[in-house]
Design an enzyme around this catalytic site. Sequence first.
Site, PDB file in Angstrom:
ATOM      1  N   GLY A   1       2.144  -6.351   4.280  1.00 53.90           N
ATOM      2  CA  GLY A   1       1.991  -5.008   4.841  1.00 53.90           C
ATOM      3  C   GLY A   1       0.562  -4.794   5.324  1.00 53.90           C
ATOM      4  CB  SER A   2      -1.425  -1.718   5.703  1.00 57.20           C
ATOM      5  OG  SER A   2      -0.410  -1.094   6.464  1.00 57.20           O
ATOM      6  CB  THR A   3      -2.831  -5.623   1.787  1.00 56.88           C
ATOM      7  OG1 THR A   3      -1.705  -6.500   1.850  1.00 56.88           O
ATOM      8  CG2 THR A   3      -2.476  -4.411   0.930  1.00 56.88           C
ATOM      9  CG  PHE A   4      -1.996  -9.813   7.130  1.00 54.10           C
ATOM     10  CD1 PHE A   4      -2.521 -10.934   6.493  1.00 54.10           C
ATOM     11  CD2 PHE A   4      -1.661  -9.924   8.481  1.00 54.10           C
ATOM     12  CE1 PHE A   4      -2.688 -12.130   7.160  1.00 54.10           C
ATOM     13  CE2 PHE A   4      -1.823 -11.128   9.154  1.00 54.10           C
ATOM     14  CZ  PHE A   4      -2.336 -12.227   8.495  1.00 54.10           C
TER      15      PHE A   4
END
Lengths: 650, 384
Positions: free
Chosen positions: A325-328
């Site tokens: 998700g957005s942690t990427f």
Amino acid sequence: MPLFDKKDKSRYATFTRRSVGMGAGMTAVFAVLAGRLYQLQIRDGDQYMVEAEDNRVSERLIAPPRGRVMDRFGVELANSRRNYRVLLVSEQATEGVAQALDTIGKVIVLSDQQKKKVQHDIAMNKKFVPVPVAENLTWEEFSRVNLHLPYLPGVQCDVGETRDYPFGKELVHILGYVASVSPQEIDKDADPLMSLPGMRIGKRGIEKQFDKQIRGSAGASRVEVNAYGRIIRELGKDPGEPGEDIYLTIDREVQALADQRLGDESAAMVVMDVNNGDVIALSSTPGFDPNWFNVGLTNNQWHDLTTSDHKPLLNKVTSGIYPPGSTFKPAVALAAIEAGIATPDYRVTCNGRITVGNHTFNCWAWTTYHHGHGSLDVEGAIKNSCDVFFYETARRVGIDRIHDAARKLGMGAPTGIELPGEHSGLMPSSAWKQKTYKQAWQQGDTLSVAIGQGYVTATPLQLVQQTARLASGKAVSPRIVHSVGGKLMPRPDAPKLDISDEALARVRSGMNRVMNEGGGTAFNWRITEPGFEMAGKTGTAQVRAYSQEEHARGITKNSALDWKLRDHALFVGYAPVNDPKYAVVSIIEHGAVQAHPHVAFARDVMLLCQQRDPSRMPAAWPVTNSASAAPPRVQGAVQPLPPQPVKAGG
Amino acid sequence: MALRPYAAAKRTLSFADKLLEVNWGLVLLICMIGLAGIAMLYSVANAHFQPWALRQIGHFTLGLIVMLAASVIDIRVWMSLAYPAYGFALLLLVAVDVVGHVGLGAQRWISLGPLDLQPSELMKIGLVLALSRFLHGKSIEEVSKPVPLAIGLAMIGIPAIFVVLQPNLGTTLIILADGCSLLFLAGLSWWWIAPTLGAVAAAVPLAWRFVLHDYQKARVETFIHPEADALGKGWNITQAKIAIGSGGVAGKGFTQGTQSRLNFLPEKQTDFIWTSFCEEFGFVGALALLVLFAVVIFYGVQTAMSARSQFGRLLAMGIILNFFFYIMINGLMVMGLIPVVGIPMPLLSYGGSAMLTVMFGFGLLMSVHIHRQVEIPRHSGGII
């Protein structure tokens, strides 16, 4: 008629002649006997002496004590505890085995199943072999049996050893557990200990990975036995090599908090040192009590463990695979800066949606609030987790440059932690898709990867590693074992990442603003204690595809969905902001709700972790990799780590 | 019958004369062997006098008394008692089928208070006495005539049949060997002997097929292939060989025999006592014991040849052959040269009736020695 005639004399001659002949025959037989004696005793004597020794002497294996597992402060996480047992020798049970069991049953509780097992064991063994009747008794039960011993013929009380995990399920995914040896395992391992009755070996985690070292080597007792196998006396004893103690990098207190915060969620959290890779806490919930496996699991317990949709047997940290998700997004940002696209002046305007080809992609702000983020630079895009910015930027950077940057952060490859069963996740590239699916990479694929969806997957351990590398600028990898048997595990200095300091600084700045600037996605769950501030990145990972029709009427709220269909809630972070020491990742499966309240879990854990950092509390805690650390002065059974070699030039 | 039958042969010996005539050297030899046996029984009981050694001391002491008492009784008295003794032993042998109790799968004992009496042991002495008396009265030609030969063979065969029915193969073999040896010594013609040997050789396969019990066959098969079943039926032979072999030159030392102390040897107090002796005293000790046995036998043969009556000659030789057959069968058996047959080692093995009959036999042998000058006419029937 004469008294004696000639005939009498003639038969005397015959008698004498034949007697002499028989005497010769007897002499020959004696010669045969003597010759046979010579053959057996002198010619083959040595060989028969060996055979007589083989008859007489029997080697009994002795299981060495299993090594302990400690945390970084010497708190015992796995050790051996006394196993109070009651044994029965059938030949001494003067009133019969059934009667003896009934009598014992009046002193301690014995189930019919136990009684049946004892009868079976007695039938399988020689009558002088002590057979266990009850194990793992409490001290009180054990004392009761001891008290009644004079009225229990054939009953023996015995104190053995059994594996114990004082903290139960809290560390189960790190330590694993021990259980009986299976026939296949005996075939694979030539160690004679494997066939010892009652032997337990490591089945998961550290217990499995370091089983050989923790197990030690078999001792042997040379005993004289008679023809029936009864031991007459001990001739000699070799105690064997006790198993080696293992020190982990784990801090039990931090681990306990992580475990407690995750509670009953299907979740994972890891905290690691960004400079040397030490894993401070590694929690995967729900867990299970490893002591069950040692004592023997009931069918119900096993059924519950294997059928639960929270997967308590799975170590989600090393083996759970999630879309990041957005942690990427920080990785995508790095790739864009390194590619020279996201210059300090580079901005993208977010109107809430973007059309690529004939597909329209929504920003999460559009789905939620029906407006866009406006004009953003890289840092602002990280702060707001703007999807449109990353769609557009990723489109320009292209998948292969994102792939290269992500690989530098450790995505798509196992971290090499000292735990069994680690998965490698997936970091896609155009070449990978061509090879795997025989299809060309599509721009839509890139856009999915830009927000950590699509082909890209990672384990929580990889995400914490990615965050640690971002924070330290070094290619650190997580490690969980500090030393085995007093020998430090090899710990090569992490090389500097092949990423410019400027790129790292700008991404870190963005992650700082996520938490410490009003409007950041995790601002509400920031650490406010001065000096402990954390930077981070929130993430929500979709586990189902949204249909066109659902987009049209609005995305269904997670709270209205079945648990299995809700999004995962993710968070990565590091602290302190200005001089990063620790990185954290938390994943709550199907835990996404409005905003990111779960960040509080990681926040609490990171705060405690920093408070317990040796550099901040130098008087209280020894440093794992500094020889000048002061001895600990804290409550409980705290011991320093084993002596460490001084690094040359360090 | 005008003259008194024994007048010419009679030389009166006083009791003191007889005591002086006792072969004390032979008594000493027998005591040495008996003591060796008692010591071994003490050893195999893990250095305890119970349960065997102490009782064997009693058996042996009683045996010594019986032996000396028998030795001073006039040989002609024994001659007169030969047929009654034989009849008595045969009666007991029949009785064993009726009141005998089962032990080790074979009916062999009659309980007489503290002593378990084996009639088959008595029978050996009874047969030797009776056959000696019978053959004493036959000239060398008569021995080979059909009717006397048939009577002689019946005297051997009837007890042999009862013993084999018990079933006790070992003792049957010894009875047959004793009886046939006496016929041979009495001058049986080779015309009888040679065809009989041939017939026996031919009968062996038939006996295997129809006569031998399963456990007896198993012993033979085990003997031929001991390694095929080292932990089952071959156990006895294998362990006995290990015990003897591991004694080496000098042995493991008194009470240090591991094979017997740890019960690897079966029936260590009876049939396999000599094995324990070999284990603890080695080649040197075992050879010394064999020499003692050989000297006793030599004395026996010498006594037989020096006797002036055919009865005395046959009696002495029969008794010493009986003693020899025990040693031969037991020795060959425990060293793995013949199949296991239940025969004890004389003077060494534990057992009351075996000890008493062996000692009684030596008493008769000494009686022959003391009365070697007594001449007995062919047609005499004894003194009573």
